[in-house]
Design an enzyme around this catalytic site. Structure first.
Site, PDB file in Angstrom:
ATOM      1  N   ASP A 197       0.759  -1.312   0.129  1.00  0.00           N
ATOM      2  CA  ASP A 197       0.091   0.043  -0.151  1.00  0.00           C
ATOM      3  C   ASP A 197       0.994   1.138   0.097  1.00  0.00           C
ATOM      4  O   ASP A 197       1.645   1.547   1.137  1.00  0.00           O
ATOM      5  CB  ASP A 197      -1.019  -0.013   1.286  1.00  0.00           C
ATOM      6  N   VAL A 198       0.840   2.093  -1.240  1.00  0.00           N
ATOM      7  CA  VAL A 198       1.916   2.874  -1.190  1.00  0.00           C
ATOM      8  C   VAL A 198       1.896   4.025  -0.280  1.00  0.00           C
ATOM      9  O   VAL A 198       2.671   5.029  -0.214  1.00  0.00           O
ATOM     10  CB  VAL A 198       1.881   3.539  -2.865  1.00  0.00           C
ATOM     11  N   ASN A 226       3.513   4.654 -10.046  1.00  0.00           N
ATOM     12  CA  ASN A 226       2.362   4.693 -10.993  1.00  0.00           C
ATOM     13  C   ASN A 226       0.984   4.434 -10.124  1.00  0.00           C
ATOM     14  O   ASN A 226      -0.086   5.027 -10.722  1.00  0.00           O
ATOM     15  CB  ASN A 226       2.657   3.471 -11.964  1.00  0.00           C
ATOM     16  N   TYR A 278      -8.179  15.008  -8.947  1.00  0.00           N
ATOM     17  CA  TYR A 278      -7.203  14.013  -9.791  1.00  0.00           C
ATOM     18  C   TYR A 278      -5.913  15.189 -10.569  1.00  0.00           C
ATOM     19  O   TYR A 278      -4.993  14.800 -10.321  1.00  0.00           O
ATOM     20  CB  TYR A 278      -7.694  13.195 -10.833  1.00  0.00           C
ATOM     21  N   LYS A 302      -1.766  15.346  -9.496  1.00  0.00           N
ATOM     22  CA  LYS A 302      -1.067  15.008 -10.660  1.00  0.00           C
ATOM     23  C   LYS A 302      -0.040  16.136 -10.951  1.00  0.00           C
ATOM     24  O   LYS A 302       1.008  16.044 -11.210  1.00  0.00           O
ATOM     25  CB  LYS A 302      -1.743  14.595 -11.966  1.00  0.00           C
ATOM     26  N   THR A 331      -6.728   1.477 -20.207  1.00  0.00           N
ATOM     27  CA  THR A 331      -6.433   0.668 -19.293  1.00  0.00           C
ATOM     28  C   THR A 331      -7.660   0.214 -18.776  1.00  0.00           C
ATOM     29  O   THR A 331      -8.967   0.709 -19.378  1.00  0.00           O
ATOM     30  CB  THR A 331      -5.789   1.702 -18.145  1.00  0.00           C
TER      31      THR A 331
END
Lengths: 274, 222
Positions: free
Chosen positions: A84-85, A111, A177, A181, A211
Site C-alpha cells: 500500500d503506497v 504509478n 485528480y 497529478k 487501461t
C-alpha cells in the site's frame, strides 16, 4: 559504474546501447507501484523485457501475482510484493525486498493511483474521495522517494513518477485528480534539482492509454473514447505496454542520462501545451 | 453593494496583499486543518454579519513548515503532511466552500503560488508540489466554473514573497539564470493591482484559467 562516472551500458555511435535484444536495462532492478494492471503493468513488462528484474508492488495479490507470473512466463525476472503506497512501512519493506532479492535498486516507478470518483466539479467531489487521492499521489511520491534514495544513489538510479496531461491543463471533471497529478510534477522538478548532485535522475511520464480504468470510463460515457481519439493526432489511444512502457525504459536507460526534471507526455499528441 | 474580498493565509504574501487590496477585505489565517468544506460559511465580517457572497478570494495559505527547507530524505511523514498534503487539501476545500459565494457574485478566485513549483527548488520539494498542485487547481476550477461566469487564476510569485531572505536567496542562486528583467521585483501593490484586474469584469471578463508570472522577469516559468 563506467569510467566516466555514469552507469549502465556505454552508448554506441548510433545512439543505441548495442545490448543484445534491446536489453538496455540488463542487470538492473526496478520497483513499479500499481503494476497489477493498466499502465503500471505495461511499464513493468517493458522494463522486464529490457532486462530489468521487476518488483510488482501493488495492494492486491489478485492482480499482482498474475502480473508477476506473466512476466516470468515470458522468461524475465519478476516478483509480487504486497504494498500500500500510502503506508511508509509497506514502501520501505518493498524497497528492502527488492534490494534483498535482486541485490540493489536502479529504477523506481511510482504509478499507483487512487480512484478519482465520479466526474464533476470540485464542489461535487465526494469529501471522502479527496484525501486518498492526495495520499496516493503526493504522500506516496514522498514515501517512494525517501525509501529509495539511499539505494538509488549507489547505482546511481532513477525515479519516475506517473502524472497526467490533466496535471498540466487541469480538468473540469476530475479536479482533484488533476491537482494531485500537478503536485507530482512539482515534486519531480524539485527532486531533480535536489538529487541531481547525487547523479539520481527524476522524471515524469504523462500518459494517455487504454487501461481498465479507461475502459470503465468509456463504458460509463461511450462518447469519451470518440472525443479522446478525435483530439489525438495519432488517432488512437495508447497501449500501456507498447506505447507507454518503452518511454519508461528510455527514461531509465543510458540514453536518458542527461534528462532530469522533465515530463514526457505520451498521449499521441493530444496535449501540446508544454 | 460592497465589494467583498477574502484573503486566506498568514504572514506574507497574504498580509502584504491584503493591505493593498481594495474593498471590504476580510483576512483569515487558519491552520490548514481548520479548513473544511464549511470554513467559508462560518466566516463573518467585522460587524458580525455572515458572508453572503464573495467578489474575490485570494489564496496564499502556506504554513511555516511548507516554507522551511529540508532535504526530502530528512523529512518525516508528519513533516510531509504538514508541508504539502494538509495545505493542498485545505486549498481544495477552500475552493469547495467558496464556490457558492463566488457564484453569487460571479466572482474570482486567485491562487498565489511560489515559482518554485514551476521552476523547481532543492530542499523545497513539498512546497513545490503544493504550489504546482494549486496552480493547476486554478485551471480545473476555471474549466468547471466558467459556465457560472466565475473565474479562477494563478499568480506565480518570487520566492522572496514566501521564504526568509536567506532561504529565498539560496533558492534563487540555485535556480535562476537571469536577474529580474525589470531590474527589480514587483511590489505588493503591483501584485495586488494585477489580482484586482483579474477580478474586474470590466477588463478581464474574457479571461479565466490564467497563470501569470510576476517574478520581475526572472524565471518566466509557468
Amino acid at each position: 559504474m563506467t569510467g566516466d562516472g555514469t552507469t549502465g551500458t556505454p552508448m554506441t555511435g548510433d545512439g543505441t546501447t548495442g545490448a543484445p535484444g534491446g536489453r538496455v536495462l540488463e542487470g538492473q532492478v526496478a520497483v513499479v507501484t500499481g503494476a497489477g494492471q493498466g499502465v503500471g503493468a505495461g511499464i513493468a513488462s517493458a522494463l522486464a523485457a529490457a532486462g530489468a528484474a521487476v518488483v510488482i508492488a501493488t495492494r492486491r495479490a489478485a492482480n499482482g501475482e498474475p502480473a508477476a507470473e506473466s512476466i516470468r512466463a515470458a522468461g524475465h525476472d519478476a516478483v509480487f510484493v504486497r504494498c500500500d503506497v500510502t503506508e511508509a512501512g509497506d514502501v520501505e519493506a518493498t524497497v528492502a525486498e527488492a534490494v534483498a532479492r535482486f541485490g540493489g535498486l536502479d529504477i523506481v516507478v511510482h504509478n499507483a493511483v487512487a480512484h478519482a470518483g465520479r466526474p464533476g466539479g470540485v464542489q461535487y467531489t465526494r469529501s471522502e474521495m479527496i484525501r486518498p487521492q492526495i495520499a496516493t499521489a503526493a504522500t506516496a511520491s514522498f514515501l517512494c522517494a525517501r525509501a529509495s534514495l539511499a539505494h538509488l544513489r549507489r547505482r546511481p538510479g532513477t525515479l519516475i513518477l506517473l502524472t497526467s496531461p490533466a496535471g498540466v491543463e487541469g480538468s473540469a471533471n476530475l479536479p482533484v485528480y488533476a491537482t494531485v497529478k500537478a503536485t507530482q510534477r512539482g515534486i519531480v522538478k524539485s527532486l531533480a534539482r535536489e538529487w541531481g548532485p547525487h547523479g539520481v535522475r527524476v522524471n515524469a511520464i504523462a500518459p494517455v492509454a487504454r487501461t481498465p480504468a479507461m475502459d470503465a470510463a468509456v463504458a460509463a460515457n461511450p462518447d469519451l473514447e470518440t472525443r479522446l481519439v478525435a483530439r489525438t493526432p495519432l488517432g488512437r489511444l495508447g497501449d500501456a505496454a507498447a506505447d507507454i512502457g518503452p518511454v519508461a525504459v528510455f527514461l531509465a536507460s543510458e540514453g536518458a542520462r542527461y534528462i532530469t526534471g522533465q515530463t514526457i507526455v505520451a498521449d499521441g499528441g493530444g496535449f501540446l501545451g508544454l | 453593494m460592497s465589494r467583498d474580498v477574502l484573503v486566506v493565509g498568514g504572514g506574507d504574501p497574504a498580509a502584504a496583499l491584503a493591505a493593498e487590496l481594495s474593498g471590504d477585505v476580510l483576512v483569515a489565517a487558519p491552520e490548514p486543518g481548520d479548513i473544511d468544506d464549511g470554513f467559508v460559511d462560518r466566516l463573518a465580517r467585522p460587524d458580525g454579519t455572515a458572508i453572503d457572497g464573495l467578489d474575490l478570494v485570494v489564496h496564499a495559505l502556506y504554513p511555516e513548515r511548507s516554507r522551511t527547507p529540508a532535504p526530502i530524505a530528512a523529512m518525516t511523514a508528519d513533516d510531509w503532511a504538514a508541508a504539502c498534503d494538509d495545505p493542498l487539501e485545505a486549498g481544495i476545500r477552500l475552493a469547495r466552500g467558496a464556490h457558492r459565494h463566488l457564484v453569487a457574485r460571479q466572482g474570482t478566485i486567485v491562487f498565489c503560488v511560489p515559482v518554485v513549483g514551476a521552476a523547481g527548488a532543492a530542499n523545497l520539494v513539498a512546497l513545490a508540489g503544493l504550489a504546482e498542485g494549486l496552480r493547476v487547481l486554478a485551471r480545473s476550477l476555471a474549466r468547471s466554473w466558467g459556465s457560472d461566469q466565475t473565474s479562477a487564476h494563478a499568480v506565480t510569485l518570487h520566492p522572496s514573497m514566501f521564504l526568509s531572505p536567506e532561504h529565498a536567496a539560496a533558492a534563487v542562486d540555485a535556480t535562476a539564470l537571469h536577474d529580474p528583467a525589470l531590474g527589480r521585483l514587483p511590489s505588493a501593490a503591483e501584485i495586488a493591482a494585477v489580482i484586482e484586474a483579474l477580478a474586474d469584469s470590466r477588463t478581464t471578463s474574457g479571461l479565466t484559467g490564467a497563470s501569470l508570472v510576476m517574478d520581475g522577469g526572472t524565471w518566466m516559468a509557468g
